[in-house]
Write an enzyme that holds these catalytic residues in place. Structure first.
Site, PDB file in Angstrom:
ATOM      1  N   ASP A  58       0.716  -1.295   0.093  1.00  0.00           N
ATOM      2  CA  ASP A  58      -0.161  -0.079   0.091  1.00  0.00           C
ATOM      3  C   ASP A  58       0.969   1.428   0.023  1.00  0.00           C
ATOM      4  O   ASP A  58       0.467   2.257  -0.780  1.00  0.00           O
ATOM      5  CB  ASP A  58      -0.812   0.128   1.130  1.00  0.00           C
ATOM      6  CG  ASP A  58      -2.046   0.881   1.184  1.00  0.00           C
ATOM      7  OD1 ASP A  58      -2.503   1.348   0.135  1.00  0.00           O
ATOM      8  OD2 ASP A  58      -2.342   1.626   2.377  1.00  0.00           O
ATOM      9  N   HIS A 116      -5.157   2.688  -6.593  1.00  0.00           N
ATOM     10  CA  HIS A 116      -6.097   2.594  -5.817  1.00  0.00           C
ATOM     11  C   HIS A 116      -7.444   2.516  -6.475  1.00  0.00           C
ATOM     12  O   HIS A 116      -8.318   1.900  -5.970  1.00  0.00           O
ATOM     13  CB  HIS A 116      -6.298   3.959  -4.778  1.00  0.00           C
ATOM     14  CG  HIS A 116      -5.420   3.492  -3.697  1.00  0.00           C
ATOM     15  ND1 HIS A 116      -3.757   3.858  -3.705  1.00  0.00           N
ATOM     16  CD2 HIS A 116      -5.896   3.392  -2.325  1.00  0.00           C
ATOM     17  CE1 HIS A 116      -3.415   3.454  -2.416  1.00  0.00           C
ATOM     18  NE2 HIS A 116      -4.386   3.271  -1.608  1.00  0.00           N
ATOM     19  N   HIS A 131      -7.677  -1.110  -7.071  1.00  0.00           N
ATOM     20  CA  HIS A 131      -8.361  -1.738  -5.806  1.00  0.00           C
ATOM     21  C   HIS A 131      -9.922  -1.523  -5.709  1.00  0.00           C
ATOM     22  O   HIS A 131     -10.408  -2.490  -5.217  1.00  0.00           O
ATOM     23  CB  HIS A 131      -7.479  -1.175  -4.912  1.00  0.00           C
ATOM     24  CG  HIS A 131      -8.075  -1.461  -3.320  1.00  0.00           C
ATOM     25  ND1 HIS A 131      -9.209  -0.723  -2.806  1.00  0.00           N
ATOM     26  CD2 HIS A 131      -7.849  -2.233  -2.470  1.00  0.00           C
ATOM     27  CE1 HIS A 131      -9.569  -0.978  -1.789  1.00  0.00           C
ATOM     28  NE2 HIS A 131      -8.738  -2.093  -1.493  1.00  0.00           N
ATOM     29  N   HIS A 183      -6.157  -5.384   1.748  1.00  0.00           N
ATOM     30  CA  HIS A 183      -6.232  -4.065   1.043  1.00  0.00           C
ATOM     31  C   HIS A 183      -4.788  -3.913   0.214  1.00  0.00           C
ATOM     32  O   HIS A 183      -4.759  -3.551  -1.034  1.00  0.00           O
ATOM     33  CB  HIS A 183      -6.519  -3.044   1.988  1.00  0.00           C
ATOM     34  CG  HIS A 183      -6.164  -1.688   1.275  1.00  0.00           C
ATOM     35  ND1 HIS A 183      -7.514  -0.779   0.673  1.00  0.00           N
ATOM     36  CD2 HIS A 183      -5.110  -0.849   1.547  1.00  0.00           C
ATOM     37  CE1 HIS A 183      -6.873   0.480   0.396  1.00  0.00           C
ATOM     38  NE2 HIS A 183      -5.448   0.428   0.766  1.00  0.00           N
TER      39      HIS A 183
END
Length: 360
Positions: free
Chosen positions: A172, A256, A259, A273
């Site tokens: 991340d 993101h 994601h 995540h």
């Protein structure tokens, strides 16, 4: 992209050292806080309770946070907190616990105090919450006008956390450079806020490349080290500073959005995540046609056991499912449009398929 930058750089107070949690009551009393509501996890609390201090002058109620950062859970907690006249919300746990605590605190207009048990996201540092549905689908990001009141990090607590959570945090945080630089490189004349964000983003990449391997060995050996603490603070403090100082110019871009799109598929929910974001970095770089950069990342990803493709996450998707991801990721509000390329669903579909072909 022209907009006013609002700096949400860091919490009001940030403290990181061995035994930091022991100072919690002192910090509360300095702020005249004597009654608190504590949101805790389940698995994390089995370790955290051994570090959480016993209060002498502060009244505390403890509650399991519910497993998701959702509107439903936020609305469930708000009436109780208002009725009982608590003076602060304390989060003891990971990112979703923290995001829920921040969302509740914003609604009831109380200080939020965060004691992270993981270094899997920058949630403890950031002045925002990522809100999900009760079934785990990402809904939106809420930005708050007030900074987090206090963050207390004890590296010993995180040393006992699952190694796979730290690896996800590395994935991340690595995105802070690849997403942040993709946006910031488009701005020729950067103001001071953007310069700070750019420095922090680059430092995220440098620290992770330099210290991640040793940090994971520290976790395996249960021995605190400088490398371990460096990665913890990179994942929490430095990562949060990128979006904190650059606002939308440094928060998220392609990785993101990928994601977020993956979360519409139930089979993605078992993936952490940071793993999905790490995969999103690869897709973003494919969109940017930066295959040389992808090749440079391969050894690091393999050493960290981060996913390079959908297959690495155990996700074998149909043509229709890939197109569904691409359609979601390319919606007008998605941050992938901060990339310099003209983003379309077919472009994302092509990038995903190119990545799968390359790595399979």
């Amino acid at each position: 992209m022209e907009q006013t930058i609002v700096v949400r750089g860091t919490p009001q107070t940030y403290i990181c050292h061995q035994g930091a949690w022991a100072d919690l009551e002192k910090e509360l009393l300095q702020r005249e806080i004597k009654k608190v509501f504590v949101l805790k996890g389940k698995k994390s609390w089995s370790v955290a309770k051994n570090f959480f201090p016993t209060f002498e002058k502060v009244e505390a109620e403890f509650s399991y946070y519910g497993g998701e950062a959702s509107d439903e859970l936020c609305d469930q907690f708000v009436p109780k907190i208002e009725q009982e006249n608590y003076q602060a919300i304390i989060s003891v746990g990971g990112g979703k616990n923290t995001d829920l605590a921040k969302a509740i605190a914003a609604k009831v207009k109380l200080p939020v105090i965060i004691l992270p048990t993981l270094a899997a996201t920058c949630a403890a540092n950031s002045g925002l919450s990522v809100i999900y549905t009760q079934t785990g689908e990402m809904k939106r990001v809420d930005l708050f006008p007030n900074a987090n009141t206090l963050v207390l990090i004890d590296p010993n607590v995180i040393l006992d956390s699952p190694k796979e959570m730290m690896i996800a945090g590395i994935g991340d945080t690595l995105a802070k450079w690849y997403e942040g630089s993709a946006i910031l490189d488009q701005i020729e004349e950067k103001n001071v806020e953007l310069e700070v964000a750019y420095f922090a983003a680059k430092k995220c990449q440098e620290n992770l490349f330099k210290y991640s391997d040793a940090a994971l060995k520290s976790m395996e050996e249960k021995e605190l080290s400088t490398a371990f603490t460096k990665v913890v603070e990179t994942n929490i403090l430095l990562a949060g500073m990128v979006g904190g100082f650059a606002d939308d110019y440094g928060r998220c871009a392609g990785a993101h959005s990928i994601h977020d799109a993956l979360t519409i598929l139930p089979q993605s929910h078992k993936q952490l995540h940071g793993n999905k974001v790490a995969y999103g970095i690869i897709v973003q770089l494919a969109i940017e046609n930066k295959w040389t950069e992808i090749k440079k990342l391969i050894p690091f990803y393999q050493k960290m056991e981060l996913p390079l493709c959908l297959k690495d996450m155990g996700m074998i998707l149909s043509k229709e499912e890939i197109e569904k991801i691409a359609a979601k990721a390319s919606q007008p509000h998605e941050t992938i449009h901060y990339l310099p390329q003209k983003i379309t669903a077919p472009l994302i579909t092509t990038a995903i398929n190119e990545v799968e072909t390359y790595f399979n």
